[in-house]
Design a protein around this motif. Structure first.
Motif, PDB file in Angstrom:
ATOM      1  N   GLU A  64       7.806  -9.265  11.918  1.00  0.00           N
ATOM      2  CA  GLU A  64       7.385  -8.369  12.992  1.00  0.00           C
ATOM      3  C   GLU A  64       6.016  -8.779  13.558  1.00  0.00           C
ATOM      4  O   GLU A  64       5.822  -8.822  14.761  1.00  0.00           O
ATOM      5  N   ARG A  65       5.088  -9.078  12.674  1.00  0.00           N
ATOM      6  CA  ARG A  65       3.709  -9.368  13.123  1.00  0.00           C
ATOM      7  C   ARG A  65       3.451 -10.821  13.495  1.00  0.00           C
ATOM      8  O   ARG A  65       2.624 -11.097  14.356  1.00  0.00           O
ATOM      9  N   PHE A  66       4.137 -11.754  12.802  1.00  0.00           N
ATOM     10  CA  PHE A  66       3.788 -13.163  12.973  1.00  0.00           C
ATOM     11  C   PHE A  66       4.963 -14.079  13.314  1.00  0.00           C
ATOM     12  O   PHE A  66       4.768 -15.275  13.508  1.00  0.00           O
ATOM     13  N   GLY A  67       6.179 -13.550  13.305  1.00  0.00           N
ATOM     14  CA  GLY A  67       7.342 -14.359  13.641  1.00  0.00           C
ATOM     15  C   GLY A  67       7.806 -15.290  12.539  1.00  0.00           C
ATOM     16  O   GLY A  67       8.543 -16.238  12.795  1.00  0.00           O
ATOM     17  N   ILE A  68       7.373 -15.022  11.307  1.00  0.00           N
ATOM     18  CA  ILE A  68       7.832 -15.836  10.169  1.00  0.00           C
ATOM     19  C   ILE A  68       8.297 -14.906   9.050  1.00  0.00           C
ATOM     20  O   ILE A  68       7.885 -13.751   8.988  1.00  0.00           O
ATOM     21  N   GLY A  69       9.132 -15.433   8.164  1.00  0.00           N
ATOM     22  CA  GLY A  69       9.613 -14.656   7.026  1.00  0.00           C
ATOM     23  C   GLY A  69       8.893 -15.026   5.737  1.00  0.00           C
ATOM     24  O   GLY A  69       7.919 -15.776   5.730  1.00  0.00           O
ATOM     25  N   ILE A  70       9.417 -14.514   4.646  1.00  0.00           N
ATOM     26  CA  ILE A  70       8.775 -14.704   3.349  1.00  0.00           C
ATOM     27  C   ILE A  70       8.809 -16.165   2.895  1.00  0.00           C
ATOM     28  O   ILE A  70       7.844 -16.653   2.294  1.00  0.00           O
ATOM     29  N   SER A  71       9.873 -16.890   3.174  1.00  0.00           N
ATOM     30  CA  SER A  71       9.922 -18.314   2.781  1.00  0.00           C
ATOM     31  C   SER A  71       8.846 -19.106   3.514  1.00  0.00           C
ATOM     32  O   SER A  71       8.197 -19.977   2.920  1.00  0.00           O
ATOM     33  N   GLU A  72       8.644 -18.793   4.784  1.00  0.00           N
ATOM     34  CA  GLU A  72       7.597 -19.476   5.540  1.00  0.00           C
ATOM     35  C   GLU A  72       6.216 -19.107   5.007  1.00  0.00           C
ATOM     36  O   GLU A  72       5.347 -19.966   4.878  1.00  0.00           O
ATOM     37  N   TRP A  73       6.014 -17.809   4.679  1.00  0.00           N
ATOM     38  CA  TRP A  73       4.717 -17.417   4.131  1.00  0.00           C
ATOM     39  C   TRP A  73       4.460 -18.115   2.795  1.00  0.00           C
ATOM     40  O   TRP A  73       3.370 -18.603   2.537  1.00  0.00           O
ATOM     41  N   ARG A  74       5.450 -18.169   1.935  1.00  0.00           N
ATOM     42  CA  ARG A  74       5.261 -18.832   0.645  1.00  0.00           C
ATOM     43  C   ARG A  74       4.929 -20.310   0.845  1.00  0.00           C
ATOM     44  O   ARG A  74       4.123 -20.887   0.113  1.00  0.00           O
ATOM     45  N   THR A  75       5.538 -20.914   1.849  1.00  0.00           N
ATOM     46  CA  THR A  75       5.263 -22.313   2.167  1.00  0.00           C
ATOM     47  C   THR A  75       3.847 -22.470   2.705  1.00  0.00           C
ATOM     48  O   THR A  75       3.110 -23.372   2.284  1.00  0.00           O
ATOM     49  N   VAL A  76       3.448 -21.588   3.620  1.00  0.00           N
ATOM     50  CA  VAL A  76       2.079 -21.616   4.148  1.00  0.00           C
ATOM     51  C   VAL A  76       1.081 -21.456   3.002  1.00  0.00           C
ATOM     52  O   VAL A  76       0.091 -22.202   2.901  1.00  0.00           O
ATOM     53  N   SER A  77       1.339 -20.505   2.138  1.00  0.00           N
ATOM     54  CA  SER A  77       0.459 -20.255   1.006  1.00  0.00           C
ATOM     55  C   SER A  77       0.344 -21.490   0.118  1.00  0.00           C
ATOM     56  O   SER A  77      -0.748 -21.872  -0.309  1.00  0.00           O
ATOM     57  N   ILE A  90       6.698 -28.357  -3.053  1.00  0.00           N
ATOM     58  CA  ILE A  90       6.742 -26.924  -2.723  1.00  0.00           C
ATOM     59  C   ILE A  90       7.852 -26.265  -3.534  1.00  0.00           C
ATOM     60  O   ILE A  90       7.641 -25.223  -4.149  1.00  0.00           O
ATOM     61  N   CYS A  91       9.020 -26.877  -3.544  1.00  0.00           N
ATOM     62  CA  CYS A  91      10.162 -26.340  -4.305  1.00  0.00           C
ATOM     63  C   CYS A  91       9.825 -26.214  -5.785  1.00  0.00           C
ATOM     64  O   CYS A  91      10.149 -25.205  -6.413  1.00  0.00           O
ATOM     65  N   GLU A  92       9.189 -27.230  -6.320  1.00  0.00           N
ATOM     66  CA  GLU A  92       8.846 -27.262  -7.743  1.00  0.00           C
ATOM     67  C   GLU A  92       7.896 -26.128  -8.121  1.00  0.00           C
ATOM     68  O   GLU A  92       8.099 -25.453  -9.134  1.00  0.00           O
ATOM     69  N   VAL A  93       6.880 -25.886  -7.323  1.00  0.00           N
ATOM     70  CA  VAL A  93       5.855 -24.908  -7.681  1.00  0.00           C
ATOM     71  C   VAL A  93       6.307 -23.479  -7.433  1.00  0.00           C
ATOM     72  O   VAL A  93       6.100 -22.604  -8.274  1.00  0.00           O
TER      73      VAL A  93
END
Length: 178
Positions: A64-77, A90-93
């Motif tokens: 809603e706020r940023f146009g990304i979902g949880i998988s994208e946020w976890r990747t950004v993080s 990324i997959c490993e961690v």
């Protein structure tokens, strides 16, 4: 076997596993002669339910706020934590499957949050990192993520929370054995 037949057929005597050493209570109970999970004591139920609720809520909020979902946020993080890594890392961690990581990277790249280069060791692999726009996104979402964490642990005794984190770290190690 019909429900009525199940009610009359008792499980074998050894079907109900004893409470594992160190457990406060058992993870099963019996109903109508059938061993079933007691979800009030079954650790995977709690972990899964909490994770599903957290992920669903975060994904809705971030979309809603940023146009990304949880998988994208976890990747950004993860890219903020460890810039210049491959999708495999990324997959490993964060235990994200390859397809989800690939989709997340593609989405973030299309939205202009990432930069990448081919790996010198293996040109088929790319090294990814957040660009300036990506770090701006990270700065906005991390504040929300930390507030959500505060709400989640609200009322927890600090010693209990420390013990819970210790147990979750142990479970992270043990999950590799499953």
């Amino acid at each position: 076997m019909t429900p009525t037949e199940r009610q009359t057929k008792a499980p074998p005597a050894d079907a109900r596993a004893p409470c594992p050493q160190g457990r406060i209570s058992e993870s099963t109970t019996t109903r109508d002669g059938v061993e079933i999970l007691d979800i009030t004591n079954y650790v995977p139920f709690f972990l899964s339910s909490i994770n599903n609720a957290l992920s669903r809520g975060a994904s809705n909020l971030y979309r809603e706020r940023f146009g990304i979902g949880i998988s994208e946020w976890r990747t950004v993080s993860m890219l903020a934590i460890e810039p210049g890594i491959t999708a495999a890392r990324i997959c490993e961690v964060i235990n994200l499957d390859k397809a989800a990581a690939s989709r997340a990277l593609a989405t973030l790249d299309e939205l202009g949050y990432l930069d990448s280069v081919s790996s010198e060791k293996d040109p088929r692999k790319r090294l990814w990192w957040l660009n300036e726009k990506g770090y701006e996104l990270h700065a906005k979402i991390i504040r929300i993520a930390l507030r959500r964490e505060e709400t989640l642990i609200e009322g927890a005794d600090p010693d209990d929370l420390e013990a819970a984190i210790r147990v979750m770290r142990l479970m992270m190690k043990n999950v590799r054995k499953l």
